[in-house]
Motif scaffolding. Structure first.
Motif, PDB file in Angstrom:
ATOM      1  N   LYS A 237       1.026   6.432  -2.563  1.00 33.07           N
ATOM      2  CA  LYS A 237       0.910   7.696  -3.274  1.00 33.07           C
ATOM      3  C   LYS A 237      -0.089   7.607  -4.422  1.00 33.07           C
ATOM      4  O   LYS A 237      -0.252   6.553  -5.055  1.00 33.07           O
ATOM      5  N   ARG A 238      -0.707   8.734  -4.719  1.00 37.24           N
ATOM      6  CA  ARG A 238      -1.686   8.777  -5.816  1.00 37.24           C
ATOM      7  C   ARG A 238      -1.019   8.608  -7.180  1.00 37.24           C
ATOM      8  O   ARG A 238      -1.682   8.190  -8.141  1.00 37.24           O
ATOM      9  N   ASP A 239       0.281   8.958  -7.280  1.00 37.02           N
ATOM     10  CA  ASP A 239       0.932   8.817  -8.586  1.00 37.02           C
ATOM     11  C   ASP A 239       1.563   7.441  -8.795  1.00 37.02           C
ATOM     12  O   ASP A 239       2.217   7.197  -9.809  1.00 37.02           O
ATOM     13  N   TRP A 240       1.384   6.531  -7.830  1.00 41.60           N
ATOM     14  CA  TRP A 240       1.754   5.136  -8.034  1.00 41.60           C
ATOM     15  C   TRP A 240       0.559   4.383  -8.606  1.00 41.60           C
ATOM     16  O   TRP A 240      -0.601   4.788  -8.377  1.00 41.60           O
ATOM     17  N   PRO A 241       0.795   3.280  -9.318  1.00 40.13           N
ATOM     18  CA  PRO A 241      -0.342   2.439  -9.706  1.00 40.13           C
ATOM     19  C   PRO A 241      -1.098   1.968  -8.457  1.00 40.13           C
ATOM     20  O   PRO A 241      -0.474   1.742  -7.411  1.00 40.13           O
ATOM     21  N   PRO A 242      -2.418   1.832  -8.522  1.00 47.05           N
ATOM     22  CA  PRO A 242      -3.172   1.379  -7.347  1.00 47.05           C
ATOM     23  C   PRO A 242      -2.647   0.039  -6.835  1.00 47.05           C
ATOM     24  O   PRO A 242      -2.242  -0.826  -7.623  1.00 47.05           O
ATOM     25  N   LEU A 243      -2.631  -0.115  -5.511  1.00 37.48           N
ATOM     26  CA  LEU A 243      -2.194  -1.362  -4.880  1.00 37.48           C
ATOM     27  C   LEU A 243      -3.358  -2.353  -4.882  1.00 37.48           C
ATOM     28  O   LEU A 243      -4.432  -2.070  -4.328  1.00 37.48           O
ATOM     29  N   SER A 244      -3.174  -3.511  -5.494  1.00 38.32           N
ATOM     30  CA  SER A 244      -4.184  -4.576  -5.466  1.00 38.32           C
ATOM     31  C   SER A 244      -4.028  -5.350  -4.166  1.00 38.32           C
ATOM     32  O   SER A 244      -2.928  -5.829  -3.855  1.00 38.32           O
ATOM     33  N   VAL A 245      -5.125  -5.479  -3.415  1.00 37.07           N
ATOM     34  CA  VAL A 245      -5.060  -6.069  -2.082  1.00 37.07           C
ATOM     35  C   VAL A 245      -5.956  -7.310  -2.028  1.00 37.07           C
ATOM     36  O   VAL A 245      -7.162  -7.230  -2.259  1.00 37.07           O
ATOM     37  N   VAL A 246      -5.336  -8.443  -1.706  1.00 38.94           N
ATOM     38  CA  VAL A 246      -6.055  -9.707  -1.536  1.00 38.94           C
ATOM     39  C   VAL A 246      -6.078 -10.042  -0.049  1.00 38.94           C
ATOM     40  O   VAL A 246      -5.014 -10.123   0.580  1.00 38.94           O
ATOM     41  N   GLY A 247      -7.260 -10.217   0.511  1.00 35.70           N
ATOM     42  CA  GLY A 247      -7.343 -10.594   1.917  1.00 35.70           C
ATOM     43  C   GLY A 247      -8.466  -9.876   2.624  1.00 35.70           C
ATOM     44  O   GLY A 247      -9.175  -9.038   2.055  1.00 35.70           O
ATOM     45  N   GLU A 248      -8.628 -10.207   3.896  1.00 38.60           N
ATOM     46  CA  GLU A 248      -9.634  -9.579   4.742  1.00 38.60           C
ATOM     47  C   GLU A 248      -9.093  -9.506   6.158  1.00 38.60           C
ATOM     48  O   GLU A 248      -8.087 -10.142   6.493  1.00 38.60           O
ATOM     49  N   GLY A 249      -9.739  -8.722   7.012  1.00 37.41           N
ATOM     50  CA  GLY A 249      -9.275  -8.596   8.388  1.00 37.41           C
ATOM     51  C   GLY A 249      -9.694  -7.276   9.002  1.00 37.41           C
ATOM     52  O   GLY A 249     -10.387  -6.458   8.371  1.00 37.41           O
ATOM     53  N   PRO A 250      -9.281  -7.038  10.234  1.00 38.58           N
ATOM     54  CA  PRO A 250      -9.759  -5.864  10.977  1.00 38.58           C
ATOM     55  C   PRO A 250      -9.327  -4.515  10.413  1.00 38.58           C
ATOM     56  O   PRO A 250      -9.950  -3.496  10.733  1.00 38.58           O
ATOM     57  N   ASP A 251      -8.293  -4.464   9.596  1.00 43.86           N
ATOM     58  CA  ASP A 251      -7.870  -3.188   9.014  1.00 43.86           C
ATOM     59  C   ASP A 251      -8.560  -2.892   7.686  1.00 43.86           C
ATOM     60  O   ASP A 251      -8.132  -1.989   6.943  1.00 43.86           O
ATOM     61  N   ALA A 252      -9.657  -3.579   7.404  1.00 44.13           N
ATOM     62  CA  ALA A 252     -10.401  -3.349   6.165  1.00 44.13           C
ATOM     63  C   ALA A 252     -10.869  -1.903   6.002  1.00 44.13           C
ATOM     64  O   ALA A 252     -10.886  -1.386   4.868  1.00 44.13           O
ATOM     65  N   PRO A 253     -11.255  -1.185   7.077  1.00 46.19           N
ATOM     66  CA  PRO A 253     -11.663   0.220   6.878  1.00 46.19           C
ATOM     67  C   PRO A 253     -10.571   1.096   6.261  1.00 46.19           C
ATOM     68  O   PRO A 253     -10.869   2.023   5.486  1.00 46.19           O
ATOM     69  N   VAL A 254      -9.303   0.830   6.585  1.00 46.68           N
ATOM     70  CA  VAL A 254      -8.207   1.602   5.981  1.00 46.68           C
ATOM     71  C   VAL A 254      -8.133   1.304   4.485  1.00 46.68           C
ATOM     72  O   VAL A 254      -7.894   2.194   3.658  1.00 46.68           O
ATOM     73  N   LEU A 255      -8.345   0.048   4.121  1.00 45.01           N
ATOM     74  CA  LEU A 255      -8.382  -0.328   2.704  1.00 45.01           C
ATOM     75  C   LEU A 255      -9.550   0.350   2.003  1.00 45.01           C
ATOM     76  O   LEU A 255      -9.401   0.881   0.895  1.00 45.01           O
ATOM     77  N   ASP A 256     -10.709   0.360   2.644  1.00 45.26           N
ATOM     78  CA  ASP A 256     -11.886   0.987   2.034  1.00 45.26           C
ATOM     79  C   ASP A 256     -11.615   2.454   1.707  1.00 45.26           C
ATOM     80  O   ASP A 256     -12.014   2.955   0.650  1.00 45.26           O
ATOM     81  N   GLU A 257     -10.938   3.155   2.602  1.00 47.27           N
ATOM     82  CA  GLU A 257     -10.611   4.563   2.377  1.00 47.27           C
ATOM     83  C   GLU A 257      -9.677   4.716   1.183  1.00 47.27           C
ATOM     84  O   GLU A 257      -9.859   5.611   0.339  1.00 47.27           O
ATOM     85  N   ALA A 258      -8.676   3.831   1.084  1.00 47.38           N
ATOM     86  CA  ALA A 258      -7.747   3.898  -0.043  1.00 47.38           C
ATOM     87  C   ALA A 258      -8.445   3.567  -1.363  1.00 47.38           C
ATOM     88  O   ALA A 258      -8.097   4.127  -2.413  1.00 47.38           O
ATOM     89  N   VAL A 259      -9.419   2.676  -1.315  1.00 47.88           N
ATOM     90  CA  VAL A 259     -10.179   2.339  -2.522  1.00 47.88           C
ATOM     91  C   VAL A 259     -11.004   3.546  -2.974  1.00 47.88           C
ATOM     92  O   VAL A 259     -11.077   3.859  -4.173  1.00 47.88           O
ATOM     93  N   ARG A 260     -11.609   4.247  -2.008  1.00 47.91           N
ATOM     94  CA  ARG A 260     -12.466   5.388  -2.347  1.00 47.91           C
ATOM     95  C   ARG A 260     -11.698   6.493  -3.063  1.00 47.91           C
ATOM     96  O   ARG A 260     -12.236   7.153  -3.954  1.00 47.91           O
ATOM     97  N   ASP A 261     -10.436   6.694  -2.690  1.00 44.69           N
ATOM     98  CA  ASP A 261      -9.694   7.763  -3.377  1.00 44.69           C
ATOM     99  C   ASP A 261      -8.769   7.233  -4.476  1.00 44.69           C
ATOM    100  O   ASP A 261      -7.851   7.923  -4.923  1.00 44.69           O
ATOM    101  N   GLY A 262      -8.996   5.984  -4.885  1.00 47.35           N
ATOM    102  CA  GLY A 262      -8.340   5.461  -6.080  1.00 47.35           C
ATOM    103  C   GLY A 262      -6.925   4.968  -5.902  1.00 47.35           C
ATOM    104  O   GLY A 262      -6.245   4.668  -6.887  1.00 47.35           O
ATOM    105  N   ARG A 263      -6.453   4.819  -4.641  1.00 44.45           N
ATOM    106  CA  ARG A 263      -5.078   4.379  -4.418  1.00 44.45           C
ATOM    107  C   ARG A 263      -4.950   2.867  -4.262  1.00 44.45           C
ATOM    108  O   ARG A 263      -3.843   2.336  -4.212  1.00 44.45           O
ATOM    109  N   ALA A 264      -6.067   2.163  -4.157  1.00 46.59           N
ATOM    110  CA  ALA A 264      -6.023   0.707  -3.969  1.00 46.59           C
ATOM    111  C   ALA A 264      -7.234   0.055  -4.628  1.00 46.59           C
ATOM    112  O   ALA A 264      -8.253   0.711  -4.886  1.00 46.59           O
TER     113      ALA A 264
END
Length: 390
Positions: A237-264
């Motif tokens: 959720k946007r009203d939660w603190p952003p999730l800090s994510v350590v790691g890499e792998g094939p689901d990186a595009p989902v992380l990139d999207e969350a980073v762009r809108d400030g959720r991660a």
């Protein structure tokens, strides 16, 4: 003691590689002579490499002779195998038996009973091959969606089941949790040879963390379907603190999207020292795995860091995270369960602090390097004729 570890290093460094390094360091610190018989899966690069490796998965006489020579050169009291897939194979056990060297095998994953190594298919838990026909994996293309790859793994599993490898060629197995042990016993492994010993997070996490203000949530692990990170990020959720994510792998595009809108926040792959720093700053750690974990290194590292854990309520995680004591559990396949658990955790910082203190206490009683190294040494000595038992 002279101890020889055997390990195939993964193409992407993960928890198993970190566990091996931590165990070797701890045993050396305890005064043992520890060496490493190692292969690197980066060596598998061409189609020919892959075909040859797939054919050799059950083991070969040539590989047995090669490994026998390496073991003899080290002259160990104990051989401790970790990941032997796919370049070492169970030929290692035969080579050790030729030389009269006892064998210990840590069961880091379910590769010996499941072609995917995860007891998972199509994003869901699957135990169809446990104690049953492993060639079902070919029909479902369980290994990387490959018919040929799945056949190679099923052939390996069937070969060693029929040969009696697990009852004849390994002296002790180390399972990382009671749940993990139960799955191997269900698959036909000898229960009396399986000892449960958890991973220890290693020396970096020994010192009690200094009191400091904590904030936010942390995920550490591979960015892949079985780890549940994509589903978690889509729910964040946007009203939660952003999730800090350590790691890499094939689901990186989902992380990139969350980073762009400030959720991660994407931290990428980090060295252990940096991971330890992130754990001392975070308020909670989330392990949203959709597969059966055994004992993820991140769990022990979080507990040692005084960091409470929100985790899936399946497999060993349901056993290892104590509800309302060291953290909380959720159904990884139920969005409402996930978001409700996270909402409740963020709503009560004092409770998070209590969970974190209890998590650190659990580490100090059960997961310190000294404790797990003592357990490991007892297992070794039970096989070397000095009267110790394990």
């Amino acid at each position: 003691m002279k101890i020889l570890f055997a390990h195939c290093r993964y193409q992407q460094t993960g928890g198993e590689d970190r566990a091996v390094e931590a165990e070797m360091a701890a045993l050396r610190e305890a005064g043992h002579d520890v060496s490493l018989l190692e292969r690197d899966n980066e060596a598998i690069s061409t189609i020919w490499d892959k075909a040859k490796t797939a054919w050799s998965l059950p083991g070969t006489d040539a590989l047995r002779a090669e490994l026998r020579a390496e073991i003899a050169e080290h002259a160990p009291d104990i051989l401790h195998a970790h990941n032997i897939f796919p370049l070492i194979t169970a030929s290692l056990y035969d080579a050790a038996r030729d030389l009269g060297v006892p064998v210990v095998q840590t069961l880091h994953n379910y590769r010996n009973i499941c072609a995917s190594a995860l007891l998972m298919r199509d994003g869901r838990i699957c135990e169809d091959c446990v104690g049953a026909n492993p060639y079902q994996a070919v029909l479902h293309r369980c290994y990387r969606n490959s018919t040929l790859g799945s056949f190679a793994l099923a052939r390996m599993i069937a070969h060693h089941r029929d040969k009696g490898t697990w009852s004849q060629s390994v002296d002790r197995f180390i399972a990382l949790s009671e749940f993990s042990k139960s799955r191997f016993v269900a698959a036909g492994f000898p229960a009396d040879r399986i000892i449960v010993k958890p991973n220890s997070p290693g020396a970096l996490f020994t010192a009690k963390p200094e009191p400091q203000e904590r904030s936010g949530a942390l995920y550490v692990g591979r960015l892949s379907q079985e780890k549940g990170i994509a589903a978690l990020l889509r729910l964040w959720k946007r009203d939660w603190p952003p999730l800090s994510v350590v790691g890499e792998g094939p689901d990186a595009p989902v992380l990139d999207e969350a980073v762009r809108d400030g959720r991660a926040v994407a931290l990428g792959p980090l060295e252990p020292e940096a991971i330890a720093g992130e754990m001392r700053r975070a308020a909670l750690c989330i392990i949203p795995s959709r597969c059966y974990e055994n004992f993820p290194m991140v769990l022990g590292e979080a507990f040692a860091s005084g960091l409470p854990v929100l985790a899936s309520n399946i497999g060993a995680l349901g056993e290892l995270v104590q509800e309302d004591r060291t953290g909380a559990q959720f159904d990884p396949f139920n969005p409402d369960s996930i978001t409700g658990t996270i909402d409740a955790a963020f709503a009560d910082p004092d409770r998070l602090a209590r969970w974190g203190a209890t998590a650190r206490d659990h580490y100090e009683k059960h997961l310190t390097t000294a404790e797990t190294t003592t357990q490991q040494t007892l297992i070794y000595r039970s096989l070397t004729g000095d009267g110790a038992t394990a």
